[in-house]
Motif scaffolding. Sequence first.
Motif, PDB file in Angstrom:
ATOM      1  N   ARG A  64       0.859  -1.182   0.000  1.00 14.14           N
ATOM      2  CA  ARG A  64       0.000   0.000   0.000  1.00 14.14           C
ATOM      3  C   ARG A  64       0.892   1.229   0.000  1.00 14.14           C
ATOM      4  N   PHE A  65       0.396   2.298  -0.623  1.00 14.19           N
ATOM      5  CA  PHE A  65       1.171   3.540  -0.696  1.00 14.19           C
ATOM      6  C   PHE A  65       0.454   4.654   0.057  1.00 14.19           C
ATOM      7  N   VAL A  74       5.123   6.890   2.072  1.00 13.64           N
ATOM      8  CA  VAL A  74       5.107   5.727   2.960  1.00 13.64           C
ATOM      9  C   VAL A  74       4.736   4.498   2.141  1.00 13.64           C
ATOM     10  N   TYR A  83       3.828   0.501   2.569  1.00 16.09           N
ATOM     11  CA  TYR A  83       3.425  -0.511   3.552  1.00 16.09           C
ATOM     12  C   TYR A  83       3.373  -1.884   2.900  1.00 16.09           C
ATOM     13  N   VAL A 140       2.096  -5.480   2.991  1.00 21.82           N
ATOM     14  CA  VAL A 140       0.975  -6.153   3.644  1.00 21.82           C
ATOM     15  C   VAL A 140       1.411  -7.452   4.338  1.00 21.82           C
ATOM     16  N   SER A 171       4.463  -8.611   5.463  1.00 15.76           N
ATOM     17  CA  SER A 171       5.356  -8.518   6.619  1.00 15.76           C
ATOM     18  C   SER A 171       4.830  -7.514   7.635  1.00 15.76           C
ATOM     19  N   GLY A 172       3.957  -6.596   7.191  1.00 18.70           N
ATOM     20  CA  GLY A 172       3.490  -5.534   8.090  1.00 18.70           C
ATOM     21  C   GLY A 172       4.506  -4.428   8.269  1.00 18.70           C
ATOM     22  N   THR A 213       6.533  -0.995   7.556  1.00 15.92           N
ATOM     23  CA  THR A 213       6.250   0.318   6.990  1.00 15.92           C
ATOM     24  C   THR A 213       7.575   1.012   6.701  1.00 15.92           C
ATOM     25  N   HIS A 214       7.745   1.495   5.460  1.00 17.48           N
ATOM     26  CA  HIS A 214       8.993   2.177   5.092  1.00 17.48           C
ATOM     27  C   HIS A 214       8.708   3.605   4.672  1.00 17.48           C
ATOM     28  N   LEU A 215       9.643   4.490   4.937  1.00 20.47           N
ATOM     29  CA  LEU A 215       9.600   5.847   4.397  1.00 20.47           C
ATOM     30  C   LEU A 215      10.610   5.877   3.253  1.00 20.47           C
TER      31      LEU A 215
END
Lengths: 308, 90, 363
Positions: free
Chosen positions: B12-13, B22, B24, B26, B28-29, B31-33
């Motif tokens: 997800r973006f 951001v 995301y 799904v 692994s859960g 969240t990266h910037l």
Amino acid sequence: MTSQTLASLDDTELSRYLEGSGLRFCVGPYTYALRSPLPIIRYGLARLYADHPLAANDGFADFHLSFRANGLLDFLRGHIHFQVDEQSPFAAIPKAQAYAFLEWGMNWCVSVTLHEYLKLHAAVVAKNGVAVVLPGLPGAGKSTLSAALALRGWRLLSDEHAMLEPGSNKLVPLPRPVSLKNDSIELIQAFEPSAIMGPVSEDTHKGSVAHLKADLASDSHDLARLPARFLVFPRYQAGAKLRLSPKGRAESFMFAAHHSFNYSLLGESGFDSMSRFIDNLECFDLHYGSIDQAHSAMESLLHGRYGA
Amino acid sequence: MFRVWRLTGPARFYDRSESAFVYYQVDSGDTHLLSETVFPILKALAEKQRSTTELLDHLCQSDGLGSGVTEEQLVQQLQSLSAAAIVTQD
Amino acid sequence: MRPSVADLLRNPGTAFSLSLSDWDLLVPQLRQTRLLGTLRSLLAAQSDDDRKIPQEVWRHLDAGWLLHQKQRHSLDYELQHLVSALAEVDEPVLLLKGAAYLCGDLAPAAGRLISDIDILVHANKLPRIENVLSSYGWSAGAIDPYNERYYRRWMHEIPPLGHVERGSTLDVHHTLLPPTCDVAIDPSTLWAEARELQPGVKVLCPVDMVIHSAAHLFHEGEFDHGLRDLWDLDCLLRHFVKTEGADFYPQLLQRASDMKLLRPLYYALRYASSFFATPVDLAALQSMGLQQPSSAQIKLMDFLFVRAFTPKHSACRLSGTGLAEFSLYLRSHYLRMPLRLLLPHLIRKAWMDCFPAAASSKN
């Protein structure tokens, strides 16, 4: 609301509950049931929770907390165990630190047990019905700043947990005393000499800790959700010049997610809730060198937005 | 050999046209910037898996952020995305 | 009489008529026994507009359910990595206990929490498996040399592995019980009967799964979620008797007898039926070879296990619980080791609890 508050109990009644079936009181949407034989706990509660509503004795409490000496060893060392649901998940603590531990434990319950809200590690203050979320790393000054704002007419919604109704920008109030550490204790006492403080716990893992009674607004214990409009990242640095600068939404998202208690647990719906939340906010970095500076910056934020 | 790049899993973006977005993951859960420079790459791979050449063509045809990218830059970006377990090569 | 957690699971419909003060006592017990999510899943199937659980209670049940869903999601992700890792040494992932129930969507799965992933591997491949797991990020970290030696020599599993990035815990077993136990488990027969769930992922066959669950529970020394583990057994037994048909119980007895595990199976059936009314005809099973312990022994075991399966809460605590807990702790060690090994180990453990620094520096 006309429900009875803790202030309606005299000292004898308070001890009777604390040492008997438990004292039941409300903090925002949650009910705590607390048992304790310790005078310092009774004193702290009477001072800081006087305006909290009492809950029915035969009702449902979300969290059952108690202080109990477990056997001879605790007794000999002057230690006591803090129990949740009659279990002792933590090591024994010195009795003198019990009050700080109670406040810490009350936070712990909210942080780990319930997930009906997206919970961010942040203070929340409000004025004119507009809520400002103040996340912060330890030492960034969010507690000191929210304490000062509470003493200058802002409503404190929460000291530790910004609780967001999923899929909205509505925050659920969780009014609790503000936890102050080390130098902040004197700073706030000097800032407002009439401030009501609880017992000071020395030498905890965080140094000295004391709590400020911060439910000073007439609607402090109102349960209605409040819309959040601003996300402000405070950073205190002695002698720094005031700077209130816009912050990127993606960057703010990331910080809030990393400092959330249950963003990760909520999975994809946590991502959705955070997206909706951040979209409804204006985000700022607030660098400040004195409480008065930060206070006026927060006022200007509201006025800039609403032109009052 | 004709190797293709793909996202390591559904994503997800959260993108508001800033210098970062951001990302995301799904499965692994996590969240990266990430920097906006890799946004067109990930969007293109979210549509379908592509080889380096296909990806380069796609980016150059678009008039967006990725249009000026060289092959060398693209490979470098893909490698660092691969190291972060965001994309993978089959 | 206050309702118990076991009653509630057995008859979830009664939940709709509970008072708030009943829930006030039950929610802490459900949280402690890790059964919030389980009850939530049982109630979700039954509630409608006329039958509702008070919102302030439901949010606690729901929190257990959300945690379960998160764990289930994470398990799928961990499994992807685990399957690729073990494929490098040509080993399938054989899941045990909670992870097996969740992954196979077996009867106890709904709302169940897991604390780690348990797998069974071939003992002769262990060094290669440890290597490959380590290259995928699972490592035992710093471990006390005494504990390491203890695991390696006396245990049926290696020290737990933690993932360096994701923090997940992996328990790698090479058989079902410590080799020092007086049992006859042949891992090759477990492997031979194991069933495939998806490519590269297996679980024990139904009878082995029940026997493992029973053996594990009744060799345990700590019963923090004993009631939950007994609930697993109830669910498995009810489920398998349907899916495996009339042969299930005879096969179960035969297999338990081959493994010298009839005793824990007896206890499993006895206490599952007494707490959860599991439909088991104990008398019929006895005529088929299930030995009943002597009546004195049964009395003692009832005293111990009824306490072990009762949540640790003032609302339901029975007198003698402390004594029962201590006895079960000693019993679990006694079952695990001959006395000549046990005494030095327990003394060593007690010493290390009192003086952790001194004990480890001597190694």
